[in-house]
Design an enzyme around this catalytic site. Structure first.
Site: not given
Ligand code: XLS
Ligand code: NI
Ligand code: NI
Length: 438
Positions: A100, A103
């Site tokens: 993301h 991150d």
């Molecule tokens: C949350 C999601 C997230 C997505 C990416 O539950 O799994 O981590 O994979 O935004």
């Protein structure tokens, strides 16, 4: 500087090895079902769970203290994480990463500064990618953590929040393109609702579609050719997430004529939260031609939330890889470990042990699934089970040659032929046999 000095490259040592820091089933260059294992599995590291997760839970603060987190300046810390992440991926033989925007680089006071810092960190990532040959599987934008997204992003009642989310996503697509990302993921964050007493679901869903259409248009404009993926999830953080499951997302995409541009990113833990099996969700994506990628993790059958654990059930990974192989394997997608170590597994080597567990479990699942398909175990049984549609009245039904009147005439004369057993327990035993013997 090395962050994992005590650990060398994780190598394949085979199922008899007692070395915890080795692969028992994942042999990257071994050919299974016509392809090297690494090309079948396309393992990816999740930046967030692996490098920013500190072990916090609703009852307590961090339990995980990493050397790269000791850097006081937040931009320098983000850059230190990049070096640690690439060292980790190299040593664990992970060929891809997912991220993301939030991150990889810390947010600043305003969008312009945030984007400038993002560019600065992305440049370090680009250098590390060039050095190591590690690639980007997908990028995404975090449109859920910040306070402004309290009521959603594109489904917020506040139009300026919609605009801000669009701006964030625009930048995240650009960054993903710059890093050669093979996909871009839309996970519905807070796109959902808590109560219908204050929610205009009709407008919110229309707006959600508007945002996705804008993303499609923008990708075309800048020549981003990565695959767009939607990641279904039924609940959490909102009580009701709009992207509930594959079937719901498909209906949504079809209503708004968006189906040609999106495939699914199926997450195991999200499937089970929707009261489906992981295999069910993969199957629905496959038969509808929208199978894209996988977020590999597992939930806990006794807990009703997204625990994001590393997958260690060979039963589940076998059935998952079975669907992946039937779908023709991954093209742009891969297996992203959207999984985090438990709060109590706070040592640095736990990161390696967790990934080894997940990678070996999927490698074993691939081996079993390939054998099941090679022997046509279930395929032959299934073909036989439906053979009444290959001839006679069944063939006429499928060929569209009969309607209610013809079928009534048929039923009056022929009645029904005897049903045969579904043999579920037998098939489950055969599956066990393959898991134990392959
Ligand atoms: C949350 C999601 C997230 C997505 C990416 O539950 O799994 O981590 O994979 O935004
Ligand atoms: Ni996910
Ligand atoms: Ni999740």
């Amino acid at each position: 500087m090395a962050y994992f000095e005590q650990i060398g490259t994780i190598a394949y040592e085979g199922p008899k090895s007692k070395n915890p820091l080795s692969f028992k089933y994942y042999n990257p260059s071994e050919v299974v079902a016509g392809k090297q294992m690494k090309d079948h599995l396309r393992f990816a590291m999740s930046w967030w769970h692996t490098f920013t997760h500190r072990g916090n839970d609703p009852f307590g603060g961090p339990t995980i203290f990493r050397p790269w987190d000791e850097t006081a300046d937040d931009i320098a810390r983000a850059k230190a994480r990049v070096h640690a992440a690439f060292e980790f991926m190299e040593k664990a033989q992970i060929g891809y990463f997912c991220f993301h925007d939030a991150d990889i680089a810390p947010r600043q006071g305003n969008l312009l500064e945030t984007n400038r810092v993002l560019d600065e960190v992305v440049e370090v990532i680009r250098q590390e990618m060039a050095r190591t040959g590690i690639k980007c599987l997908w990028g995404t934008s975090n449109c859920f953590s910040d306070e402004k997204f309290v009521h959603g992003a594109s489904t917020s009642p506040n139009a300026s929040v919609f605009a801000y989310a669009a701006a964030q996503i625009k930048k995240a697509i650009e960054v993903t393109q710059l890093l050669g990302g093979e996909n871009y993921v839309f996970w519905g964050g807070r796109e959902g609702y808590e109560t219908l007493l204050n929610t205009n679901t009709s407008l919110e869903l229309d707006n959600f579609a508007r945002l996705l259409q804008m993303a499609v248009d923008y990708a075309k404009k800048i020549g981003f050719t990565g695959q767009f993926l939607i990641e279904p999830k039924p609940k959490e953080p909102t009580k009701h997430q709009y992207d509930f499951d594959t079937a719901t997302v498909l209906a949504f995409l079809r209503k708004y004529h968006l189906e040609p541009y999106f495939k699914m990113n199926i997450e195991a833990n999200h499937a089970t939260l929707a009261a489906h099996t992981f295999q069910h969700e993969l199957n629905m994506a496959r038969i509808n031609g929208v199978f894209g990628s996988v977020d590999a993790n597992t939930g806990d059958p006794m807990l009703g939330w997204d625990t994001d654990q590393f997958p260690t059930s060979i039963y589940d990974t076998t059935l998952a890889m079975y669907e992946v192989l039937l779908a023709g394997g991954f093209t742009t997608g891969g297996l992203n470990f959207d999984a985090k170590v438990r709060r109590g597994s706070f040592q640095e080597d736990d990161l390696f042990l967790a990934y080894i567990a997940g990678m070996d479990t999927f490698a074993k699942g691939l081996r079993v699934a390939a054998k099941l398909i090679e022997d046509g175990v279930f395929e032959q049984f299934i073909a036989k089970r439906y053979e009444s549609y290959a001839e006679g009245i069944g063939k006429d039904i499928i060929g569209g040659r009969v309607g209610f009147s013809e079928l009534e005439a048929y039923a009056l004369i022929h009645g029904v032929t005897p049903n045969t057993s579904g043999r579920q327990e037998y098939l489950e035993t055969v599956l066990n046999q393959y898991i134990l013997e392959s």
